[in-house]
Design a protein around this motif. Structure first.
Motif, PDB file in Angstrom:
ATOM      1  N   ASP A   1       0.844  -1.192   0.000  1.00  0.00           N
ATOM      2  CA  ASP A   1       0.000   0.000   0.000  1.00  0.00           C
ATOM      3  C   ASP A   1       0.884   1.249   0.000  1.00  0.00           C
ATOM      4  O   ASP A   1       2.116   1.154  -0.043  1.00  0.00           O
ATOM      5  CB  ASP A   1      -0.942  -0.013   1.211  1.00  0.00           C
ATOM      6  N   GLY A   2       0.255   2.400   0.063  1.00  0.00           N
ATOM      7  CA  GLY A   2       0.983   3.660   0.140  1.00  0.00           C
ATOM      8  C   GLY A   2       0.999   4.177   1.568  1.00  0.00           C
ATOM      9  O   GLY A   2       0.963   3.410   2.525  1.00  0.00           O
TER      10      GLY A   2
ATOM     11  N   ALA B   1      -6.562  -0.834  -5.547  1.00  0.00           N
ATOM     12  CA  ALA B   1      -5.571  -0.251  -6.451  1.00  0.00           C
ATOM     13  C   ALA B   1      -4.514  -1.257  -6.882  1.00  0.00           C
ATOM     14  O   ALA B   1      -3.783  -1.012  -7.853  1.00  0.00           O
ATOM     15  CB  ALA B   1      -4.901   0.946  -5.780  1.00  0.00           C
ATOM     16  N   GLY B   2      -4.412  -2.375  -6.169  1.00  0.00           N
ATOM     17  CA  GLY B   2      -3.454  -3.398  -6.574  1.00  0.00           C
ATOM     18  C   GLY B   2      -2.454  -3.803  -5.514  1.00  0.00           C
ATOM     19  O   GLY B   2      -1.537  -4.596  -5.779  1.00  0.00           O
ATOM     20  N   ALA B   3      -2.602  -3.307  -4.270  1.00  0.00           N
ATOM     21  CA  ALA B   3      -1.667  -3.679  -3.210  1.00  0.00           C
ATOM     22  C   ALA B   3      -1.873  -5.128  -2.806  1.00  0.00           C
ATOM     23  O   ALA B   3      -2.994  -5.576  -2.604  1.00  0.00           O
ATOM     24  CB  ALA B   3      -1.851  -2.767  -2.003  1.00  0.00           C
TER      25      ALA B   3
ATOM     26  N   VAL C   1      -9.452  -6.871   3.908  1.00  0.00           N
ATOM     27  CA  VAL C   1      -9.019  -7.913   2.973  1.00  0.00           C
ATOM     28  C   VAL C   1     -10.174  -8.876   2.687  1.00  0.00           C
ATOM     29  O   VAL C   1     -10.442  -9.224   1.529  1.00  0.00           O
ATOM     30  CB  VAL C   1      -7.808  -8.673   3.545  1.00  0.00           C
ATOM     31  N   GLU C   2     -10.865  -9.276   3.734  1.00  0.00           N
ATOM     32  CA  GLU C   2     -11.971 -10.231   3.563  1.00  0.00           C
ATOM     33  C   GLU C   2     -13.081  -9.657   2.687  1.00  0.00           C
ATOM     34  O   GLU C   2     -13.616 -10.340   1.804  1.00  0.00           O
ATOM     35  CB  GLU C   2     -12.537 -10.615   4.943  1.00  0.00           C
ATOM     36  N   GLU C   3     -13.443  -8.406   2.917  1.00  0.00           N
ATOM     37  CA  GLU C   3     -14.568  -7.812   2.186  1.00  0.00           C
ATOM     38  C   GLU C   3     -14.239  -7.536   0.731  1.00  0.00           C
ATOM     39  O   GLU C   3     -15.128  -7.536  -0.127  1.00  0.00           O
ATOM     40  CB  GLU C   3     -15.027  -6.541   2.893  1.00  0.00           C
ATOM     41  N   THR C   4     -12.963  -7.252   0.428  1.00  0.00           N
ATOM     42  CA  THR C   4     -12.602  -7.020  -0.978  1.00  0.00           C
ATOM     43  C   THR C   4     -12.412  -8.329  -1.733  1.00  0.00           C
ATOM     44  O   THR C   4     -12.452  -8.362  -2.963  1.00  0.00           O
ATOM     45  CB  THR C   4     -11.307  -6.195  -1.086  1.00  0.00           C
ATOM     46  N   GLY C   5     -12.150  -9.401  -1.009  1.00  0.00           N
ATOM     47  CA  GLY C   5     -11.920 -10.689  -1.654  1.00  0.00           C
ATOM     48  C   GLY C   5     -10.579 -10.779  -2.342  1.00  0.00           C
ATOM     49  O   GLY C   5     -10.351 -11.685  -3.152  1.00  0.00           O
TER      50      GLY C   5
ATOM     51  N   GLN D   1      -6.413 -11.337  -2.649  1.00  0.00           N
ATOM     52  CA  GLN D   1      -5.339 -12.072  -1.993  1.00  0.00           C
ATOM     53  C   GLN D   1      -4.306 -11.050  -1.544  1.00  0.00           C
ATOM     54  O   GLN D   1      -3.680 -10.380  -2.368  1.00  0.00           O
ATOM     55  CB  GLN D   1      -4.686 -13.085  -2.932  1.00  0.00           C
ATOM     56  N   ALA D   2      -4.145 -10.907  -0.250  1.00  0.00           N
ATOM     57  CA  ALA D   2      -3.218  -9.895   0.261  1.00  0.00           C
ATOM     58  C   ALA D   2      -2.664 -10.325   1.607  1.00  0.00           C
ATOM     59  O   ALA D   2      -3.296 -11.088   2.349  1.00  0.00           O
ATOM     60  CB  ALA D   2      -3.912  -8.543   0.386  1.00  0.00           C
ATOM     61  N   PHE D   3      -1.497  -9.825   1.922  1.00  0.00           N
ATOM     62  CA  PHE D   3      -0.839 -10.101   3.194  1.00  0.00           C
ATOM     63  C   PHE D   3      -0.979  -8.884   4.092  1.00  0.00           C
ATOM     64  O   PHE D   3      -1.088  -7.751   3.626  1.00  0.00           O
ATOM     65  CB  PHE D   3       0.633 -10.433   2.966  1.00  0.00           C
TER      66      PHE D   3
END
Length: 593
Positions: free
Chosen positions: A13-14, A51-53, A90-94, A96-98
């Motif tokens: 992220d930023g 945004a792609g993070a 993370v859960e609500e956007t679905g 894959q993220a750390f």
């Protein structure tokens, strides 16, 4: 995360904090929103994810005891809520993220508090800990090792200026070299401080090694301040292009943004950055910076660079409180005739303003061509100013310095005058050591430290002398000696450390002078029996004669181990030097060799 990184580059992220301030037009600490405005926090995390993070950091960068006025339960509550909000986003956007538990510098720098923060993240199941925007490494080492004991992935990033130095005066090259050697660190790199252009230049100085993840999180650029807010130029395309090139050139594993980088910056970066990849050949050449041959101008060396075969003599001249320097210059000329090895100049002792020690040393050097040594204390200047001072002193042919922590500012002035104290003497010596390796060519700084043999716990002082020697100290000046007990303590320091020691000799010139030193100068121990040797209302000549006698006694007591003597004359009465030394044939003989 490590498995993912085998085939992918991670985009983070930023800057949560600057984006929060911009988005909600507030100067409130962003971390407080975890409990006050949780929907805002979740929304910002989701914007970065959309945004792609692929890695977001919890909104906990500045969450510590200092931020919440010492209320630990509120700190814990805030961090737990920050973790929950990141997970919900993370859960609500679905996506894959750390998620990384984010820890920033604490003003007090307490190592145990860093450990306590790590424990909260670990208890909540966070397996990636990100220490970011640090200016040094040592204070977080216990927390790093604690995280590694629990098998967490540890990321560490340092903040530097455009010249590659942290606010502690340490270079990125040295810091990353140190971090590479620590097994508990999984990933390291740079964040904050500079935009991508300057960060790329700093990257050129680093010898990247295998076995660690490589990270770059530059700022959007450089801000301007408007009505209390920091505003950054909105140039996501430039930022993304520069960071993409940097990622490919240095085979970076984790790229993203720091201050000023909004979701637009991350979106642009994600659009142009190849995320899936094969592992590049990760060798990056470092610019060859072979140094020319260097020659020390240490006052204890002769013209051939050999240690002088004699007892060294250093004499202190106290710069005046006003602009009248005639008497000091006259004293300096007299000392030149006495063949002293170096003249030293204290740096506003007791926190009271005098002529600057370096400028005074520079003038005496120009006028007399004698070796000079200003005292440099840590009270008044930050790391940037100190580095500039070292460089400025060098071009003025000042190559010897006494580095000390320095006296605090008198309490009566503390409301209007603030000390800096970014570091102590050892910290400043480490900066000088690093500058000798990188900047001070062809002549390095020769610097020494102080010894307080009167410290109650002598073991602590011995350990401190060793630390100073490890930081490059080549000699030591001691507090004045007035007793056989003080001499015995110095002898032990010499035996334990092998340090080059110049024993402090102060010929007190009257009973009043002796009583003043005994009662009003911290660190100077004048036994009552010394005071009693001076008559109540003795004449000037009587007082000086007693001072000369005591000085000679102390010289004889230290003859077996002292490498020299550091004379400090009350009221700059330097004419007493020859009277002292002429009564000691052995010292005169050694000085004449």
């Amino acid at each position: 995360m490590k498995q993912y990184l085998r085939q992918n580059r991670i985009i983070t992220d930023g800057a949560f904090g600057t984006y929060y301030a911009q988005k909600y037009n507030t100067l409130e600490l962003p971390e407080l929103a975890n409990t006050k405005y949780p929907e805002r926090v979740k929304e910002i995390h989701q914007e970065y994810l959309q945004a792609g993070a692929a890695l977001i950091r919890t909104n906990t960068f500045a969450m510590n005891l200092e931020a919440l006025s010492g209320e630990w339960e509120k700190v814990r509550e805030n961090i737990v809520e920050g973790i929950r909000l990141a997970r919900t986003a993370v859960e609500e956007t679905g996506k894959q993220a750390f998620i990384a538990g984010d820890i920033g510098p604490i003003g007090t720098g307490e190592a145990e508090e860093y450990c306590d923060l790590v424990r909260i993240f670990l208890e909540q199941g966070i397996s990636v800990i990100a220490f970011e925007t640090f200016g040094s490494l040592e204070e977080i080492l216990p927390a790093i090792r604690l995280a590694k004991e629990k098998e967490a992935t540890v990321l560490v990033t340092f903040s530097v200026n455009q010249f590659g130095y942290t606010n502690r005066g340490l270079s990125a090259r040295k810091l990353l070299e140190r971090a590479f050697s620590i097994d508990a660190v999984d990933g390291l790199g740079l964040n904050c401080g500079v935009g991508p252009g300057h960060m790329e230049k700093v990257m050129q100085t680093i010898e990247w090694k295998e076995g660690k993840l490589r990270i770059a999180l530059p700022n959007a650029g450089y801000p301007r301040r408007h009505r209390g807010y920091l505003l950054f130029n909105n140039q996501p395309a430039y930022f993304a292009d520069a960071l993409k090139d940097m990622g490919e050139k240095y085979a970076l594993d984790i790229v993203g943004g720091c201050c000023g980088t909004t979701p637009d910056f991350i979106r642009r970066l994600a659009e142009i950055t190849a995320v899936s990849r094969k592992r590049e050949e990760r060798t990056v050449s470092v610019e060859d910076k072979t140094q020319p041959q260097r020659k020390s101008k240490a006052f204890f060396l002769d013209e051939e660079g050999r240690v002088k075969n004699k007892k060294l003599v250093a004499v202190e001249l106290a710069p005046p409180f006003n602009g009248e320097d005639e008497q000091l210059l006259a004293a300096a000329y007299q000392l030149k005739e006495s063949l002293v090895d170096v003249i030293t100049f204290p740096d506003s002792p007791s926190g009271r303003t005098r002529i600057d020690s370096v400028l005074m040393a520079a003038k005496v050097r120009r006028e007399t061509n004698i070796a000079v040594m200003p005292h440099i204390c840590c009270r008044d200047k930050n790391a940037i100013a100190m580095r500039s001072l070292f460089l400025g002193a060098s071009i003025n042919d000042i190559h010897n310095m006494l580095i000390i922590t320095g006296d605090p500012i008198p309490s009566v002035e503390r409301q209007s005058v603030k000390g800096v104290f970014n570091f102590d003497a050892v910290g400043l010596m480490n900066i000088a050591k690093e500058m000798n390796e990188e900047k001070m060519t062809p002549t390095p700084i020769s610097y020494g430290g102080a010894i307080n043999q009167g410290r109650r716990n002598l073991e602590v002082e011995i350990a401190r002398v060793r630390r100073k020697m490890e930081a490059g100290a080549e000699f030591f000046l001691t507090q004045p000696v007035f007793s056989s007990d003080s001499v015995a303590r110095l002898r032990r320091i010499k035996e334990e450390t092998g340090a080059r020691i110049l024993c402090g000799i102060m010929p007190l010139v009257s009973r009043r002078n002796a009583e003043f030193m005994k009662n009003e100068i911290p660190g100077v121990s004048v036994p009552e029996k010394v005071v009693e040797r001076y008559p109540e209302k003795g004449k000037k000549e009587e007082g000086e004669a007693i001072g000369i006698m005591i000085a000679r006694e102390m010289i004889e007591l230290t003859e077996d181990f002292a490498d020299g003597y550091y004379f400090s004359f009350p009221f700059n009465r330097v004419y007493l030097l020859d009277k002292i030394l002429k009564q000691n044939d052995e010292i005169l003989e050694r000085r004449s060799k």
